[in-house]
Design an enzyme around this catalytic site. Structure first.
Site, PDB file in Angstrom:
ATOM      1  CD1 TRP A  21      -1.076   2.325   2.293  1.00  0.00           C
ATOM      2  CD2 TRP A  21      -2.765   1.789   0.936  1.00  0.00           C
ATOM      3  NE1 TRP A  21      -1.960   3.384   2.255  1.00  0.00           N
ATOM      4  CE2 TRP A  21      -2.997   3.087   1.435  1.00  0.00           C
ATOM      5  CE3 TRP A  21      -3.709   1.232   0.046  1.00  0.00           C
ATOM      6  CZ2 TRP A  21      -4.125   3.837   1.086  1.00  0.00           C
ATOM      7  CZ3 TRP A  21      -4.813   1.980  -0.290  1.00  0.00           C
ATOM      8  CH2 TRP A  21      -5.017   3.269   0.225  1.00  0.00           C
ATOM      9  CG  ASP A  24      -1.042  11.395   2.317  1.00  0.00           C
ATOM     10  OD1 ASP A  24      -1.969  10.735   1.829  1.00  0.00           O
ATOM     11  OD2 ASP A  24      -1.150  12.042   3.365  1.00  0.00           O
ATOM     12  CD  GLN A  40       1.777   8.530   5.680  1.00  0.00           C
ATOM     13  OE1 GLN A  40       0.928   8.192   6.474  1.00  0.00           O
ATOM     14  NE2 GLN A  40       3.030   8.763   6.047  1.00  0.00           N
ATOM     15  CG  PHE A  80      -0.232   9.589  10.328  1.00  0.00           C
ATOM     16  CD1 PHE A  80      -0.086   8.210  10.337  1.00  0.00           C
ATOM     17  CD2 PHE A  80      -1.504  10.117  10.594  1.00  0.00           C
ATOM     18  CE1 PHE A  80      -1.163   7.367  10.601  1.00  0.00           C
ATOM     19  CE2 PHE A  80      -2.597   9.278  10.858  1.00  0.00           C
ATOM     20  CZ  PHE A  80      -2.429   7.917  10.862  1.00  0.00           C
ATOM     21  NE  ARG A 151      -4.503  13.698   9.480  1.00  0.00           N
ATOM     22  CZ  ARG A 151      -5.693  13.597  10.067  1.00  0.00           C
ATOM     23  NH1 ARG A 151      -5.792  13.531  11.378  1.00  0.00           N
ATOM     24  NH2 ARG A 151      -6.780  13.576   9.334  1.00  0.00           N
ATOM     25  CD  GLU A 203      -6.676  14.069   5.864  1.00  0.00           C
ATOM     26  OE1 GLU A 203      -6.795  13.257   6.775  1.00  0.00           O
ATOM     27  OE2 GLU A 203      -6.797  13.748   4.667  1.00  0.00           O
TER      28      GLU A 203
HETATM   29  C1  FRU Z   1      -4.024  12.146   4.079  1.00  0.00           C
HETATM   30  C2  FRU Z   1      -3.766  11.498   5.417  1.00  0.00           C
HETATM   31  C3  FRU Z   1      -2.918  12.404   6.289  1.00  0.00           C
HETATM   32  C4  FRU Z   1      -2.257  11.435   7.226  1.00  0.00           C
HETATM   33  C5  FRU Z   1      -2.029  10.245   6.347  1.00  0.00           C
HETATM   34  C6  FRU Z   1      -2.139   8.933   7.046  1.00  0.00           C
HETATM   35  O1  FRU Z   1      -4.312  11.253   3.054  1.00  0.00           O
HETATM   36  O2  FRU Z   1      -4.981  11.159   6.058  1.00  0.00           O
HETATM   37  O3  FRU Z   1      -3.648  13.420   6.936  1.00  0.00           O
HETATM   38  O4  FRU Z   1      -1.068  11.941   7.761  1.00  0.00           O
HETATM   39  O5  FRU Z   1      -2.984  10.300   5.310  1.00  0.00           O
HETATM   40  O6  FRU Z   1      -1.743   7.886   6.226  1.00  0.00           O
END
Ligand code: FRU
Length: 476
Positions: A21, A24, A40, A80, A151, A203
């Protein structure tokens, strides 16, 4: 109709993890001749899970080499989204004799016994060009006990004040902090209430300055992604504000919503840090998916891909500052022009069709006419993606484009109101499982995923009366 079917829809020119997977883009930074793309990543499964920072590098923004995982979860939580900077002057004191990379990210810790999760900002640093990372011993460096959603810190060096600035998402607003050394942060201000879209949690913010073409006036651009909210049709998407920033407070020029992309599949995008001054570009990458169905797209053992890196610019169009985007020029090295289209009249029952013999391509058409016209990507005899232009509105219909079974929402029409009713200049990049549209020299973009059983085998234009003034097809 012979072209090879691409197994699992794996893209040719878009970054996708080798397995498992991704969401971001994180920590994008240019350093020592390399573009770094962190992301991510759940290394255990092809659905979202315990977040790590995956890592890839490139010297040309198009070909990426995936490296070992950069950041692992620890006792403060999973890792994150966040950003990276080069600490050129060793303001942090973390380096000895040469500059290094500092990653600023969110630690996310699930709450125990029904308690809410805890999110705080932490840092890690690297003295070997991002290959290995050391977490700072006094993490976290920024906490706020009043906020649950806190975050995605994006940090940059603000030359005017000679200090670092952090913009971080906090509920349905963003907060600005400043620091002399990346370790100690002071709250400056908050922005969001009463401005823009509040259809979901805010975000992945980004803040940067750009000149407004054709003048030399400078404005700040604030990107803010908005999380999925089942009450709204569009899922997750990204808005932006233009305005001023004095190193402490952001003042927008407008309160209405400006969308960065009109397609469903461009989210959480941010820009690179430390692009050399002589280059001067603002380069952006988005996650080419949508939280509404990201975990269900039919790609199998890998999931998600990034957009083509795009160069952003700011242009005054009818008195409003708008962010334009175009694929970075490095993309041009991967395709070459195979056909030019000139002054082609399209009349009733005389669709203009062109065969495509390569698994991905770029095309551009400048079409005009008072009647609606349709541009179709033909994948198989029964699978096609249809773009219709009528009265200045461009609609993309992917309901018959291939596998759409994984989400009822995926088939909905996507549309954008363009700036002209009589003419459309449409540039497109078509890869195994995506279509990226750049409208009227990138004034608008529409990014969408596709899962056809075959690559695009031909493209056609049909209308009762329209003229293709100009255009080209480029293939590898
Ligand atoms: C955005 C998000 C961020 C977070 C991350 C977690 O897509 O929700 O806010 O840091 O993905 O994977």
């Amino acid at each position: 109709m012979e072209l090879q079917h691409v197994p699992h829809y794996r893209p040719h020119l878009h970054f996708a993890p080798s397995k498992n997977w991704m969401n971001d883009p994180n920590g994008m930074v240019y350093f020592a001749g390399e573009y770094h793309l962190f992301f991510q990543h759940n290394p255990y499964d092809s659905i979202w899970g315990p977040m790590h920072w995956g890592h890839a590098v490139s010297t040309n923004l198009i070909e990426w080499e995936e490296l070992d995982i950069a950041l692992y979860p620890d006792e403060l939580g999973t890792v994150f989204s966040g950003s990276c900077v080069v600490d050129w002057e060793n303001t942090s004191g973390l380096f000895t004799n040469k500059p290094g990379l500092v990653a600023i990210f969110t630690h996310h810790k699930d709450g125990q016994d029904g308690q809410p999760p805890k999110q705080s900002q932490s840092i890690a640093y690297s003295t070997d060009k991002g290959r290995t990372w050391i977490k700072y011993e006094n993490n976290p460096i920024l906490t706020d006990d009043t906020k649950i959603d806190f975050r995605d810190p994006k940090v940059f060096w603000n030359e005017t004040d000679a200090r670092w600035v952090m913009v971080v998402a906090a509920g349905q607003s963003v907060s600005f902090y400043s620091s002399p050394n990346l370790l100690d942060w002071q709250f400056e201000s908050e922005f969001g209430e009463g401005s823009g879209s509040h259809e979901g949690v805010w975000e992945c913010p980004d803040l940067f300055k750009m000149a407004v073409e054709p003048t030399k006036e400078e404005k700040w651009v604030l990107l803010v992604s908005i999380g999925d909210n089942p009450r709204y049709e569009k899922g997750s998407r990204t808005q932006y504000f233009t305005g001023s920033f004095d190193g402490s407070i952001f003042v927008p020029d407008h309160t209405h919503v400006k969308w960065l992309d009109h397609g469903k599949d461009n989210y959480a995008g941010v820009s690179f840090s430390d692009i050399p001054k002589q280059d001067g570009r603002r380069i952006y990458i988005g996650w080419m998916s949508n939280w509404r169905y990201a975990n269900h797209v039919p790609t199998g053992h890998w999931r998600s891909q990034m957009t083509i890196p795009r160069e952003l610019s700011l242009k005054n169009i009818n008195g409003e500052s708008l962010v334009r985007q175009q694929p970075v020029r490095e993309f041009d090295d991967y395709v070459k022009k195979v056909t030019d289209f000139h002054k082609q009249r399209i009349e009733k029952d005389q669709a203009f069709t062109h065969d495509i013999k390569k698994p991905f391509f770029e095309a551009e058409f400048t079409v005009s006419g008072a009647n609606p016209f349709t541009i179709t990507l033909h994948h198989t005899d029964i699978q096609h993606t249809v773009m219709t232009f009528a009265e200045g509105v461009l609609q993309v219909d992917r309901s018959q484009s291939g596998d759409v079974s994984f989400s009822e929402n995926f088939s909905h029409i996507q549309e954008v109101v363009t700036s002209r009713a009589d003419k459309l200049k449409l540039r497109m990049i078509v890869d195994s499982s995506s279509l990226e549209l750049f409208i009227n020299d990138g004034e608008q973009a529409l990014t969408c995923l596709l899962y056809p059983d075959n690559a695009c085998t031909s493209i056609s234009i049909s209308s009762n009366d329209a003229i293709v003034h100009d255009g080209y097809l480029s293939t590898p």
